[in-house]
Each structure stands twice: as C-alpha cells, then as structure tokens.
Design a protein around this motif. Structure first.
Motif, PDB file in Angstrom:
ATOM      1  N   LEU A 238       0.827  -1.208   0.000  1.00 61.56           N
ATOM      2  CA  LEU A 238       0.000   0.000   0.000  1.00 61.56           C
ATOM      3  C   LEU A 238       0.862   1.260   0.000  1.00 61.56           C
ATOM      4  O   LEU A 238       0.580   2.211  -0.730  1.00 61.56           O
ATOM      5  CB  LEU A 238      -0.936   0.006   1.218  1.00 61.56           C
ATOM      6  N   LEU A 239       1.909   1.269   0.817  1.00 60.76           N
ATOM      7  CA  LEU A 239       2.781   2.432   0.867  1.00 60.76           C
ATOM      8  C   LEU A 239       3.517   2.609  -0.454  1.00 60.76           C
ATOM      9  O   LEU A 239       3.653   3.728  -0.957  1.00 60.76           O
ATOM     10  CB  LEU A 239       3.778   2.301   2.020  1.00 60.76           C
ATOM     11  N   LEU A 240       4.005   1.509  -1.038  1.00 58.45           N
ATOM     12  CA  LEU A 240       4.717   1.601  -2.307  1.00 58.45           C
ATOM     13  C   LEU A 240       3.801   2.146  -3.400  1.00 58.45           C
ATOM     14  O   LEU A 240       4.202   3.022  -4.185  1.00 58.45           O
ATOM     15  CB  LEU A 240       5.254   0.223  -2.704  1.00 58.45           C
ATOM     16  N   ALA A 241       2.558   1.662  -3.459  1.00 62.44           N
ATOM     17  CA  ALA A 241       1.608   2.150  -4.462  1.00 62.44           C
ATOM     18  C   ALA A 241       1.316   3.634  -4.251  1.00 62.44           C
ATOM     19  O   ALA A 241       1.204   4.400  -5.214  1.00 62.44           O
ATOM     20  CB  ALA A 241       0.315   1.332  -4.403  1.00 62.44           C
ATOM     21  N   ALA A 242       1.199   4.049  -2.986  1.00 62.38           N
ATOM     22  CA  ALA A 242       0.935   5.461  -2.694  1.00 62.38           C
ATOM     23  C   ALA A 242       2.114   6.333  -3.107  1.00 62.38           C
ATOM     24  O   ALA A 242       1.933   7.420  -3.660  1.00 62.38           O
ATOM     25  CB  ALA A 242       0.636   5.634  -1.210  1.00 62.38           C
ATOM     26  N   LEU A 243       3.341   5.866  -2.848  1.00 64.05           N
ATOM     27  CA  LEU A 243       4.529   6.630  -3.238  1.00 64.05           C
ATOM     28  C   LEU A 243       4.646   6.730  -4.760  1.00 64.05           C
ATOM     29  O   LEU A 243       5.063   7.757  -5.296  1.00 64.05           O
ATOM     30  CB  LEU A 243       5.776   5.984  -2.648  1.00 64.05           C
ATOM     31  N   LEU A 244       4.258   5.664  -5.466  1.00 64.35           N
ATOM     32  CA  LEU A 244       4.304   5.692  -6.925  1.00 64.35           C
ATOM     33  C   LEU A 244       3.267   6.646  -7.510  1.00 64.35           C
ATOM     34  O   LEU A 244       3.401   7.097  -8.646  1.00 64.35           O
ATOM     35  CB  LEU A 244       4.078   4.283  -7.484  1.00 64.35           C
ATOM     36  N   SER A 245       2.233   6.948  -6.728  1.00 62.25           N
ATOM     37  CA  SER A 245       1.194   7.865  -7.205  1.00 62.25           C
ATOM     38  C   SER A 245       1.643   9.324  -7.141  1.00 62.25           C
ATOM     39  O   SER A 245       0.975  10.205  -7.685  1.00 62.25           O
ATOM     40  CB  SER A 245      -0.092   7.681  -6.389  1.00 62.25           C
ATOM     41  N   ILE A 246       2.765   9.588  -6.474  1.00 64.01           N
ATOM     42  CA  ILE A 246       3.322  10.946  -6.443  1.00 64.01           C
ATOM     43  C   ILE A 246       4.096  11.148  -7.739  1.00 64.01           C
ATOM     44  O   ILE A 246       5.143  10.535  -7.953  1.00 64.01           O
ATOM     45  CB  ILE A 246       4.248  11.142  -5.226  1.00 64.01           C
ATOM     46  N   GLU A 247       3.577  11.990  -8.605  1.00 63.63           N
ATOM     47  CA  GLU A 247       4.148  12.118  -9.949  1.00 63.63           C
ATOM     48  C   GLU A 247       4.399  13.573 -10.316  1.00 63.63           C
ATOM     49  O   GLU A 247       3.983  14.496  -9.618  1.00 63.63           O
ATOM     50  CB  GLU A 247       3.200  11.486 -10.978  1.00 63.63           C
ATOM     51  N   GLY A 248       5.073  13.747 -11.438  1.00 64.35           N
ATOM     52  CA  GLY A 248       5.245  15.064 -12.037  1.00 64.35           C
ATOM     53  C   GLY A 248       5.994  16.056 -11.175  1.00 64.35           C
ATOM     54  O   GLY A 248       6.985  15.736 -10.513  1.00 64.35           O
ATOM     55  N   GLY A 249       5.479  17.288 -11.142  1.00 66.38           N
ATOM     56  CA  GLY A 249       6.133  18.357 -10.400  1.00 66.38           C
ATOM     57  C   GLY A 249       6.189  18.097  -8.918  1.00 66.38           C
ATOM     58  O   GLY A 249       7.157  18.483  -8.241  1.00 66.38           O
ATOM     59  N   ARG A 250       5.159  17.448  -8.404  1.00 68.08           N
ATOM     60  CA  ARG A 250       5.142  17.114  -6.973  1.00 68.08           C
ATOM     61  C   ARG A 250       6.299  16.183  -6.630  1.00 68.08           C
ATOM     62  O   ARG A 250       7.004  16.386  -5.638  1.00 68.08           O
ATOM     63  CB  ARG A 250       3.799  16.466  -6.646  1.00 68.08           C
TER      64      ARG A 250
END
Length: 202
Positions: free
Chosen positions: A163-175
């Motif tokens: 769950l944490l890995l999937a959430a971290l992968l959802s941080i994309e682009g400029g963020r």
C-alpha cells in the motif's frame, strides 16, 4: 492484487543479495509496473496508453546503456509522443541509482516498522554508501510526510508495504520533482577568502 503480492514476496526476500542480479531487477520493475499501472502502461509524458515494450537482448536478458553498462530496466516507448519511459519515470525515484529491489525492501521496512534504521545501519545492512543512506532517509521521510498532508495511505491494510509503495508511486510530475529536489543535500560552498566584493558585504 494477488499477482502483485506474489511478486512482492519474491522481490523483498531477494533484495539484500540482488545487487547485480539482472533477473531480480527485471522482476522488481515488473512488480512496480503492476502497482503503478494496473490497467497497463501509460506514458508519464503525454498520458497515452499505447506503448511498445523494448525487449532486452535475447541472450543476456539485458540492454546496454549509453555508457555500455548492462541494465535490466524495463523500458517502454510511447506510440504517441515517441518518448521512452519506465515505471519510475516522473516519480520520486526518477533517475535513481539505487537498485529497485532495494527501494522496494526499504519501503516495506518503513511500512512495517514506522521508520528506517539509522544511516550507519543502512550502510552495514543494505550495502548503501553513507550519502546514499542519508538520501534514502531524507527522500522517504519527505515523501511519507507529503502523503500524510494529502490524506495518508488508503486501501485495505492486508499488505502495508504494498500500500505504501503504491501510494509513493502515485506521487508524480512536479510534486515528485519537488520532493526529489528537497531530498538532495547540497554542500554549502566555502566562503571566499580575500576580496569580499563577490558577496556584497564586508
């Protein structure tokens, strides 16, 4: 998610001794792809869902980088913008030199224990350099804090690491770029000796 969990177990178990093992790295990339793109690859540059997988060499199972180094990084080419990308492109791990299996194991450790070990222990137990150990702690710390500010990690807690890995992968682009930039500790230049005209003060 059962396929992802099976991959997660095999990748995490082999993380410590997978450095240099191309098969383990390729499996780690496939696992990250399944988490980031459950419906198939999507170009992080233009959003196009049509892409071509660039197959590695048939004999070695790896491709050569521009410097001639063998890599098992799974690379896709967008059918729209024609740019290449991987599962780490435009994420907090964009351009990382740390092996993907190591990142996966570190994220799982963070999820299960609440934080990472001190830098010295990361050096001894995970084979990281002193600077890499500090960078890992800064990056995962900043990304975890960013997730908390944006609402935390959702989903069922059957596998906290996943769950944490999937959430971290959802941080994309400029963020993601801002977090990568914030995690880089740049040494302050030494103050110039002699004339002080460059500094504008006495």
């Amino acid at each position: 998610m059962s396929r992802c969990r099976t991959r997660a177990a095999s990748v995490a178990d082999a993380a410590h001794d997978s450095h240099g093992r191309l098969a383990a790295v390729a499996e780690a990339y496939a696992y990250v792809e399944a988490l980031r793109w459950p419906d198939g690859p999507r170009c992080p540059h233009c959003g196009n869902a049509r892409a071509y997988f660039l197959r590695p060499g048939a004999e070695s199972g790896a491709r050569r980088t521009r410097t001639g180094t063998a890599t098992a990084r799974r690379v896709w080419k967008c059918a729209g913008c024609r740019r290449q990308y991987s599962a780490l492109t435009a994420t907090i791990w964009h351009g990382t030199r740390i092996h993907v299996p190591t990142w996966i194991a570190l994220v799982r450790h963070t999820a299960n224990h609440g934080e990472l070990p001190p830098p010295g222990q990361l050096q001894r137990g995970w084979g990281l350099s002193a600077e890499a150990a500090r960078h890992v702690r800064r990056l995962l710390g900043a990304a975890s804090a960013d997730l908390l500010r944006s609402g935390g990690v959702g989903g069922r807690a059957q596998d906290r690491g996943e769950l944490l890995l999937a959430a971290l992968l959802s941080i994309e682009g400029g963020r993601a770029a801002r977090l990568r930039h914030a995690a880089v500790r740049r040494a302050r230049p030494l103050r110039q000796r002699g004339p002080v005209a460059d500094y504008g003060d006495a």
